[in-house]
Design a protein around this motif. Structure first.
Motif, PDB file in Angstrom:
ATOM      1  N   HIS A 104       0.844  -1.287   0.037  1.00 57.49           N
ATOM      2  CA  HIS A 104       0.235  -0.007   0.352  1.00 57.49           C
ATOM      3  C   HIS A 104       0.887   1.356  -0.077  1.00 57.49           C
ATOM      4  O   HIS A 104       0.829   2.019   0.932  1.00 57.49           O
ATOM      5  CB  HIS A 104      -1.105   0.072   1.315  1.00 57.49           C
ATOM      6  CG  HIS A 104      -0.363  -0.504   2.489  1.00 57.49           C
ATOM      7  ND1 HIS A 104       0.614   0.072   3.183  1.00 57.49           N
ATOM      8  CD2 HIS A 104      -0.836  -1.383   3.360  1.00 57.49           C
ATOM      9  CE1 HIS A 104       0.998  -0.531   4.279  1.00 57.49           C
ATOM     10  NE2 HIS A 104      -0.028  -1.218   4.381  1.00 57.49           N
ATOM     11  N   LEU A 105       1.569   1.410  -1.070  1.00 56.99           N
ATOM     12  CA  LEU A 105       2.502   2.936  -1.259  1.00 56.99           C
ATOM     13  C   LEU A 105       1.577   3.740  -1.437  1.00 56.99           C
ATOM     14  O   LEU A 105       0.641   3.996  -2.142  1.00 56.99           O
ATOM     15  CB  LEU A 105       3.334   2.403  -2.527  1.00 56.99           C
ATOM     16  CG  LEU A 105       4.251   3.687  -2.620  1.00 56.99           C
ATOM     17  CD1 LEU A 105       5.305   3.764  -1.599  1.00 56.99           C
ATOM     18  CD2 LEU A 105       4.941   3.919  -4.024  1.00 56.99           C
ATOM     19  N   SER A 106       1.748   4.822  -0.150  1.00 56.45           N
ATOM     20  CA  SER A 106       1.027   6.101  -0.311  1.00 56.45           C
ATOM     21  C   SER A 106       2.001   7.349  -0.678  1.00 56.45           C
ATOM     22  O   SER A 106       1.442   8.341  -1.220  1.00 56.45           O
ATOM     23  CB  SER A 106      -0.076   6.554   0.732  1.00 56.45           C
ATOM     24  OG  SER A 106       0.883   6.802   1.961  1.00 56.45           O
ATOM     25  N   SER A 119       4.384   9.286  -2.560  1.00 55.34           N
ATOM     26  CA  SER A 119       4.976   9.363  -3.934  1.00 55.34           C
ATOM     27  C   SER A 119       6.428   9.748  -4.045  1.00 55.34           C
ATOM     28  O   SER A 119       7.450   9.328  -4.984  1.00 55.34           O
ATOM     29  CB  SER A 119       4.403  10.393  -5.131  1.00 55.34           C
ATOM     30  OG  SER A 119       4.626  11.611  -4.443  1.00 55.34           O
ATOM     31  N   GLU A 125       3.029  -2.028  -4.675  1.00 59.37           N
ATOM     32  CA  GLU A 125       1.586  -2.001  -4.784  1.00 59.37           C
ATOM     33  C   GLU A 125       1.200  -0.651  -4.382  1.00 59.37           C
ATOM     34  O   GLU A 125       1.646   0.145  -3.310  1.00 59.37           O
ATOM     35  CB  GLU A 125       0.819  -3.102  -4.149  1.00 59.37           C
ATOM     36  CG  GLU A 125       0.672  -2.844  -2.602  1.00 59.37           C
ATOM     37  CD  GLU A 125      -0.002  -4.033  -2.014  1.00 59.37           C
ATOM     38  OE1 GLU A 125       0.061  -5.139  -2.434  1.00 59.37           O
ATOM     39  OE2 GLU A 125      -0.320  -3.742  -0.948  1.00 59.37           O
ATOM     40  N   THR A 126      -0.112  -0.214  -4.909  1.00 57.94           N
ATOM     41  CA  THR A 126      -0.885   0.906  -4.291  1.00 57.94           C
ATOM     42  C   THR A 126      -2.179   0.571  -4.199  1.00 57.94           C
ATOM     43  O   THR A 126      -2.613  -0.570  -4.775  1.00 57.94           O
ATOM     44  CB  THR A 126      -0.581   2.181  -4.887  1.00 57.94           C
ATOM     45  OG1 THR A 126      -0.876   3.217  -4.185  1.00 57.94           O
ATOM     46  CG2 THR A 126      -1.244   2.320  -6.298  1.00 57.94           C
ATOM     47  N   CYS A 127      -3.059   1.156  -3.941  1.00 59.65           N
ATOM     48  CA  CYS A 127      -4.459   0.926  -3.717  1.00 59.65           C
ATOM     49  C   CYS A 127      -5.409   1.973  -4.419  1.00 59.65           C
ATOM     50  O   CYS A 127      -4.933   3.033  -4.607  1.00 59.65           O
ATOM     51  CB  CYS A 127      -4.775   0.896  -2.082  1.00 59.65           C
ATOM     52  SG  CYS A 127      -3.818  -0.292  -1.126  1.00 59.65           S
ATOM     53  N   TYR A 132      -5.825   5.432  -2.651  1.00 57.40           N
ATOM     54  CA  TYR A 132      -4.374   6.452  -2.837  1.00 57.40           C
ATOM     55  C   TYR A 132      -4.760   7.216  -4.411  1.00 57.40           C
ATOM     56  O   TYR A 132      -4.391   8.111  -4.585  1.00 57.40           O
ATOM     57  CB  TYR A 132      -3.263   5.803  -2.700  1.00 57.40           C
ATOM     58  CG  TYR A 132      -3.188   5.149  -1.217  1.00 57.40           C
ATOM     59  CD1 TYR A 132      -3.469   6.046  -0.190  1.00 57.40           C
ATOM     60  CD2 TYR A 132      -2.799   3.931  -1.079  1.00 57.40           C
ATOM     61  CE1 TYR A 132      -3.216   5.510   1.040  1.00 57.40           C
ATOM     62  CE2 TYR A 132      -2.638   3.338   0.212  1.00 57.40           C
ATOM     63  CZ  TYR A 132      -2.893   4.064   1.327  1.00 57.40           C
ATOM     64  OH  TYR A 132      -2.769   3.600   2.311  1.00 57.40           O
ATOM     65  N   ARG A 167      -1.121  12.089  -5.368  1.00 55.45           N
ATOM     66  CA  ARG A 167      -1.796  11.321  -5.934  1.00 55.45           C
ATOM     67  C   ARG A 167      -1.673  11.299  -7.566  1.00 55.45           C
ATOM     68  O   ARG A 167      -1.172  10.190  -8.101  1.00 55.45           O
ATOM     69  CB  ARG A 167      -3.229  11.575  -6.041  1.00 55.45           C
ATOM     70  CG  ARG A 167      -4.200  10.716  -6.869  1.00 55.45           C
ATOM     71  CD  ARG A 167      -5.727  11.290  -6.657  1.00 55.45           C
ATOM     72  NE  ARG A 167      -5.922  12.447  -7.483  1.00 55.45           N
ATOM     73  CZ  ARG A 167      -7.092  13.251  -7.261  1.00 55.45           C
ATOM     74  NH1 ARG A 167      -8.001  12.893  -6.592  1.00 55.45           N
ATOM     75  NH2 ARG A 167      -7.094  14.514  -7.738  1.00 55.45           N
ATOM     76  N   LEU A 185       1.668   9.209  -7.982  1.00 58.27           N
ATOM     77  CA  LEU A 185       1.396   7.729  -7.917  1.00 58.27           C
ATOM     78  C   LEU A 185       0.828   7.044  -9.253  1.00 58.27           C
ATOM     79  O   LEU A 185       1.311   6.319  -9.702  1.00 58.27           O
ATOM     80  CB  LEU A 185       0.409   7.555  -6.943  1.00 58.27           C
ATOM     81  CG  LEU A 185       0.945   7.625  -5.355  1.00 58.27           C
ATOM     82  CD1 LEU A 185      -0.254   7.472  -4.454  1.00 58.27           C
ATOM     83  CD2 LEU A 185       2.059   6.671  -4.967  1.00 58.27           C
ATOM     84  N   ILE A 203       5.288   1.291  -9.830  1.00 60.35           N
ATOM     85  CA  ILE A 203       4.514   0.655  -8.973  1.00 60.35           C
ATOM     86  C   ILE A 203       3.801  -0.525  -9.788  1.00 60.35           C
ATOM     87  O   ILE A 203       3.507  -0.322 -11.142  1.00 60.35           O
ATOM     88  CB  ILE A 203       3.224   1.442  -8.742  1.00 60.35           C
ATOM     89  CG1 ILE A 203       3.679   2.701  -7.859  1.00 60.35           C
ATOM     90  CG2 ILE A 203       2.168   0.676  -7.882  1.00 60.35           C
ATOM     91  CD1 ILE A 203       2.774   3.654  -7.490  1.00 60.35           C
TER      92      ILE A 203
END
Length: 449
Positions: A242-244, A246, A265-267, A270, A297, A300, A309
């Motif tokens: 859950h990378l938030s 940047s 990964e991210t979600c 985010y 954002r 990301l 990512i």
């Protein structure tokens, strides 16, 4: 192709099929739960059942969500296998991998894995695998869990939110990595630095910016840098959950160029929300690490487009309504977690399309790459020999999120009332349509899936 023994179980015909070769018109043939034919749309393929998709529907591979907290047993009032997998199926997901917490007991040894498997048996509407946990004192358990079929091992670098799943310090992470290196295991890491969090302002009150200040980007950046260096020293595979922030993207890209085996990964949350728009007291948006600013954002999204990512997964982490503390709207005491497993595909498509991304991109992020991360060799693609897991998706249909139509246990989500683009019309597991009436999912083991 003749009838009888050569007849297929199912043929799906669609003008838009998202394959490894891109978006094409195809007839997809299925026998014994596997894809055995990919032919021109008008090919003669006798089958027991033929499904013709409408012109506004696309056939996607079933999505793979490698980050779901099912919470059963022990906190089944938060979620459970029946509700989580029903919600996932409604969102086009055909495989999920369950996190080793917040269930009780956590999945930190083979007996606790067996408890979880027995609990899940007969409840799952989709296929389910399990992550193990790496916690202080269980290094000797990791090989046994690996041999029992977990897909890898999760650790925290700070308090996990539940006391029964304590964090590892740097020495503990290194010990776990060295043990995993003996069998090429995977360590997946909640990367926020405990010292940085301890020195940040305390989370309190109803203002989101005060909560955001309590989980600064620097806490993520320092932790990710530390994990990368430990992976560099040991040569072991690591994955950043859950990378938030940047800010960490150049660190990850640089490490990869050096040959460090790191993925990230991210979600959807985010990539969908931004801190500036979160109302006071709206604790349904609280998660850790937190939703950050709009500029973050966009970076990301850039990291996703550039491949830094790897994938997008839900981090579905629900709880009971009372734990979100809507009565006082205090971000400091509310449970941190986003409930969204049913909504990831339309949430991402809503944001991806105006940024110029295709359905093929979304499939790569939400099906193909998560399957590769977990080593699911027959999932995540519409290709010969793969499981006939499908999502029938109408990308041009829009809807407004109504919590009454969501299948996860507690009707809380930050997407409530939000218009989204793209509707999942049906989901198929190994050639059988998931109706929600009868659980048809299997429990998966690493290497056999």
């Amino acid at each position: 192709m003749g009838s009888g023994m050569n007849e297929l179980d199912l043929v799906v015909r669609a003008k838009r099929v998202i394959t490894t070769a891109g978006e094409v018109a195809r007839a997809v043939g299925v026998r014994d739960g596997r894809i055995v034919a990919l032919e021109p749309l008008d090919a003669d393929l006798p089958a027991a059942r033929v499904v013709d998709l409408t012109g506004d529907e696309a056939l996607l591979p079933g999505l793979v969500d490698t980050h779901v907290h099912v919470n059963e047993p022990g906190r089944t009032e938060w979620e459970g296998f029946a509700t989580a997998t029903r919600a996932a199926a409604a969102g086009g997901i055909t495989t999920l991998v369950d996190m080793p917490l917040n269930s009780v007991p956590p999945t930190v040894d083979t007996p606790s894995l067996e408890v979880k498997r027995k609990t899940a048996e007969g409840q799952c509407h989709i296929d389910v695998g399990f992550w193990g946990g790496a916690v202080p004192g269980n290094t000797a358990e990791l090989r046994g869990l690996h041999d029992a079929g977990v897909f890898g091992f999760k650790c925290f670098l700070l308090h996990s939110g539940v006391d029964e799943f304590p964090p590892l310090d740097a020495a503990g992470v290194e010990a776990a990595l060295r043990e995993l290196g003996t069998f090429d295991g995977l360590l997946i890491v909640h990367a926020e630095d405990s010292d940085a969090i301890d020195h940040a302002p305390t989370a309190h009150g109803e203002h989101y910016h005060d909560f955001l200040a309590s989980r600064p980007r620097g806490a993520e950046n320092v932790a990710i840098a530390q994990v990368i260096e430990l992976a560099r020293w040991t040569g072991t595979r690591v994955h950043i959950l859950h990378l938030s922030s940047s800010d960490a993207l150049p660190l990850i890209a640089s490490a990869r160029r050096d040959g460090v085996r790191v993925t990230a990964e991210t979600c959807p949350h985010y990539l969908s929300f931004c801190a500036e728009e979160i109302p006071d007291g709206a604790t349904q948006f609280k998660c850790c690490p937190p939703i950050r600013e709009a500029g973050n954002r966009e970076l990301l999204w850039q990291g996703l487009a550039e491949g830094v990512i790897d994938c997008v997964v839900s981090d579905h982490s629900p709880c009971t309504v009372d734990l979100k503390r809507f009565d006082i709207g205090d971000f400091g005491v509310a449970w941190g977690g986003i409930a969204s497993v049913q909504l990831g595909l339309p949430a991402i498509w809503t944001q991806a399309r105006p940024r110029g991304h295709s359905l093929s991109d979304v499939v790569r992020w939400m099906a193909e790459r998560p399957a590769e991360l977990a080593g699911l060799r027959h999932k995540g693609r519409i290709a010969l020999g793969y499981d006939a897991d499908f999502c029938v998706f109408a990308p041009d249909e829009a809807f407004v999120v109504d919590t009454a139509r969501l299948h996860h246990r507690n009707p809380v989500t930050p997407y409530a009332g939000r218009p989204l683009a793209g509707m999942v019309r049906s989901t198929w597991l190994r050639g059988t349509e998931i109706t929600g009436d009868q659980p048809i999912g299997r429990l998966l083991e690493r290497g056999a899936a």
